[in-house]
Write a protein that holds these residues in place. Structure first.
Motif, mmCIF file in Angstrom:
data_model
loop_
_atom_site.group_PDB
_atom_site.id
_atom_site.type_symbol
_atom_site.label_atom_id
_atom_site.label_comp_id
_atom_site.label_asym_id
_atom_site.label_seq_id
_atom_site.Cartn_x
_atom_site.Cartn_y
_atom_site.Cartn_z
ATOM 1 N N SER A 1 0.817 -1.224 0.000
ATOM 2 C CA SER A 1 0.000 0.000 0.000
ATOM 3 C C SER A 1 0.848 1.270 0.000
ATOM 4 N N ALA A 2 1.980 1.266 0.678
ATOM 5 C CA ALA A 2 2.833 2.461 0.731
ATOM 6 C C ALA A 2 3.268 2.887 -0.670
ATOM 7 N N ILE A 3 3.434 1.911 -1.557
ATOM 8 C CA ILE A 3 3.834 2.189 -2.946
ATOM 9 C C ILE A 3 2.589 2.512 -3.785
ATOM 10 N N GLN A 4 1.572 1.672 -3.609
ATOM 11 C CA GLN A 4 0.363 1.743 -4.445
ATOM 12 C C GLN A 4 -0.355 3.087 -4.316
ATOM 13 N N ILE A 5 -0.415 3.622 -3.115
ATOM 14 C CA ILE A 5 -1.134 4.883 -2.872
ATOM 15 C C ILE A 5 -0.531 6.039 -3.683
ATOM 16 N N GLY A 6 0.781 5.981 -3.930
ATOM 17 C CA GLY A 6 1.456 7.077 -4.642
ATOM 18 C C GLY A 6 1.269 7.078 -6.152
ATOM 19 N N ILE A 7 0.550 6.082 -6.688
ATOM 20 C CA ILE A 7 0.293 6.060 -8.134
ATOM 21 C C ILE A 7 -0.948 6.937 -8.374
ATOM 22 N N TYR A 8 -0.767 8.244 -8.185
ATOM 23 C CA TYR A 8 -1.899 9.168 -8.168
ATOM 24 C C TYR A 8 -2.713 9.160 -9.458
ATOM 25 N N ALA A 9 -2.048 9.039 -10.610
ATOM 26 C CA ALA A 9 -2.765 9.089 -11.894
ATOM 27 C C ALA A 9 -3.830 7.991 -11.972
ATOM 28 N N LYS A 10 -3.506 6.809 -11.458
ATOM 29 C CA LYS A 10 -4.451 5.681 -11.496
ATOM 30 C C LYS A 10 -5.671 5.981 -10.622
ATOM 31 N N HIS A 11 -5.421 6.496 -9.430
ATOM 32 C CA HIS A 11 -6.540 6.802 -8.531
ATOM 33 C C HIS A 11 -7.417 7.897 -9.140
ATOM 34 N N LEU A 12 -6.741 8.908 -9.703
ATOM 35 C CA LEU A 12 -7.487 10.034 -10.271
ATOM 36 C C LEU A 12 -8.411 9.585 -11.408
ATOM 37 N N GLU A 13 -7.958 8.622 -12.200
ATOM 38 C CA GLU A 13 -8.793 8.107 -13.300
ATOM 39 C C GLU A 13 -10.163 7.682 -12.786
ATOM 40 N N HIS A 14 -10.191 7.036 -11.638
ATOM 41 C CA HIS A 14 -11.474 6.567 -11.084
ATOM 42 C C HIS A 14 -12.385 7.732 -10.690
ATOM 43 N N TRP A 15 -11.758 8.789 -10.149
ATOM 44 C CA TRP A 15 -12.564 9.955 -9.748
ATOM 45 C C TRP A 15 -13.133 10.668 -10.964
ATOM 46 N N LEU A 16 -12.356 10.703 -12.045
ATOM 47 C CA LEU A 16 -12.786 11.448 -13.228
ATOM 48 C C LEU A 16 -13.942 10.762 -13.959
ATOM 49 N N ARG A 17 -14.250 9.535 -13.581
ATOM 50 C CA ARG A 17 -15.440 8.880 -14.139
ATOM 51 C C ARG A 17 -16.708 9.430 -13.489
ATOM 52 N N HIS A 18 -16.551 10.094 -12.346
ATOM 53 C CA HIS A 18 -17.718 10.584 -11.595
ATOM 54 C C HIS A 18 -17.740 12.091 -11.375
ATOM 55 N N PHE A 19 -16.566 12.733 -11.475
ATOM 56 C CA PHE A 19 -16.494 14.182 -11.221
ATOM 57 C C PHE A 19 -15.673 14.873 -12.308
ATOM 58 N N PRO A 20 -16.100 16.105 -12.704
ATOM 59 C CA PRO A 20 -15.248 16.859 -13.638
ATOM 60 C C PRO A 20 -14.006 17.352 -12.895
ATOM 61 N N ILE A 21 -12.917 17.495 -13.631
ATOM 62 C CA ILE A 21 -11.643 17.885 -13.008
ATOM 63 C C ILE A 21 -11.752 19.246 -12.308
ATOM 64 N N GLY A 22 -12.626 20.122 -12.847
ATOM 65 C CA GLY A 22 -12.793 21.457 -12.255
ATOM 66 C C GLY A 22 -13.383 21.424 -10.851
ATOM 67 N N GLN A 23 -13.947 20.286 -10.481
ATOM 68 C CA GLN A 23 -14.529 20.156 -9.139
ATOM 69 C C GLN A 23 -13.495 19.623 -8.145
ATOM 70 N N MET A 24 -12.276 19.471 -8.646
ATOM 71 C CA MET A 24 -11.221 18.937 -7.774
ATOM 72 C C MET A 24 -10.096 19.957 -7.633
ATOM 73 N N LEU A 25 -9.545 20.061 -6.440
ATOM 74 C CA LEU A 25 -8.390 20.930 -6.216
ATOM 75 C C LEU A 25 -7.246 20.062 -5.694
ATOM 76 N N PHE A 26 -6.086 20.234 -6.302
ATOM 77 C CA PHE A 26 -4.916 19.459 -5.894
ATOM 78 C C PHE A 26 -3.958 20.381 -5.157
#
Ligand SMILES: Nc1ncnc2c1ncn2[C@@H]1O[C@H](COP(=O)(O)OS(=O)(=O)O)[C@@H](OP(=O)(O)O)[C@H]1O
Length: 204
Positions: free
Chosen positions: A82-107
């Motif tokens: 998990s310590a490694i897996q959590i840092g693959i941010y692009a993969k996690h973000l892909e899942h969010w972008l199926r439900h939310f527009p990027i403009g609704q997210m702040l990084f």
């Protein structure tokens, strides 16, 4: 979540939301208008920080170096850790972008949250449609803690730093292991910069 009245903002924070597969659909089903704030830091430092936290609770765990690899000889990284897996941010973000527009997210940059907390919080306040109430005036750099702290805690006249579990000293990690991890994350980081339109500066 409680009902939010006019003029109120309801906030909820849980570090694991970003990496939980069911979270985007559930949050979207609750309210499509939810604004999402994600704090990210260099995934290599994040992994070491994560390990440091586990080590503080279970001092008998194997070394960071041995947990990093599936096969140390071939350099194959254990992405199921998990310590490694959590840092693959692009993969996690892909899942969010199926439900939310990027403009609704702040990084939010975890690095800038330390080097320029008022600047990052300025972005947060703008994103939430709030007046910029929190500014430079609210922070000072605490040399003992090695981090910015609040000049006055809410409802108190005393300064306030985050607790002992934030800002722990990280163990020294083998340089070659750090190099291999940097190499591993690089394409995912670049993808993440592209998706968010922000260069977080983790890759030189
Ligand atoms: N002002 C201030 N003071 C202390 N620490 C600060 C601050 N700003 C950011 N940080 C960084 O926050 C890191 C810990 O936050 P986490 O996200 O790991 O916390 S949580 O347990 O997931 O809620 C923690 O990581 P470590 O340094 O690895 O402990 C800090 O680097």
């Amino acid at each position: 979540m409680p009902r939010t009245l006019d003029g109120q903002i309801t906030m909820e924070k849980t570090p694991s939301y970003f990496v939980t597969r069911e979270a985007p659909a559930r949050i979207s089903a609750m309210s499509k208008d939810t604004k999402l704030i994600v704090v990210v830091r260099d995934p290599v430092t994040r992994a070491i920080s994560d390990y440091t936290q586990t080590l503080s609770k279970r001092p008998d765990i194997p070394t960071f170096e041995s947990l990093t690899f599936k096969n140390r000889t071939t350099g194959l990284i254990d992405t199921s850790w998990s310590a490694i897996q959590i840092g693959i941010y692009a993969k996690h973000l892909e899942h969010w972008l199926r439900h939310f527009p990027i403009g609704q997210m702040l990084f939010v940059s975890g690095e800038r949250l330390i080097s320029d907390p008022a600047g990052e919080l300025g972005r947060v306040q703008d994103f939430l449609g709030l007046k910029r109430i929190i500014t430079d005036k609210h922070f000072y750099f605490n040399k003992t803690k090695g981090f910015p702290c609040l000049k006055k805690a809410e409802g108190s006249s005393k300064p306030h730093c985050l607790g002992k579990t934030k800002g722990r000293t990280h163990p020294e990690i083998d340089r070659e292991v750090v190099r291999l991890l940097r190499e591993f994350y690089r394409p995912f980081n670049l993808k993440f910069y592209q998706m968010t339109g922000q260069d977080f500066g983790w890759d030189g």
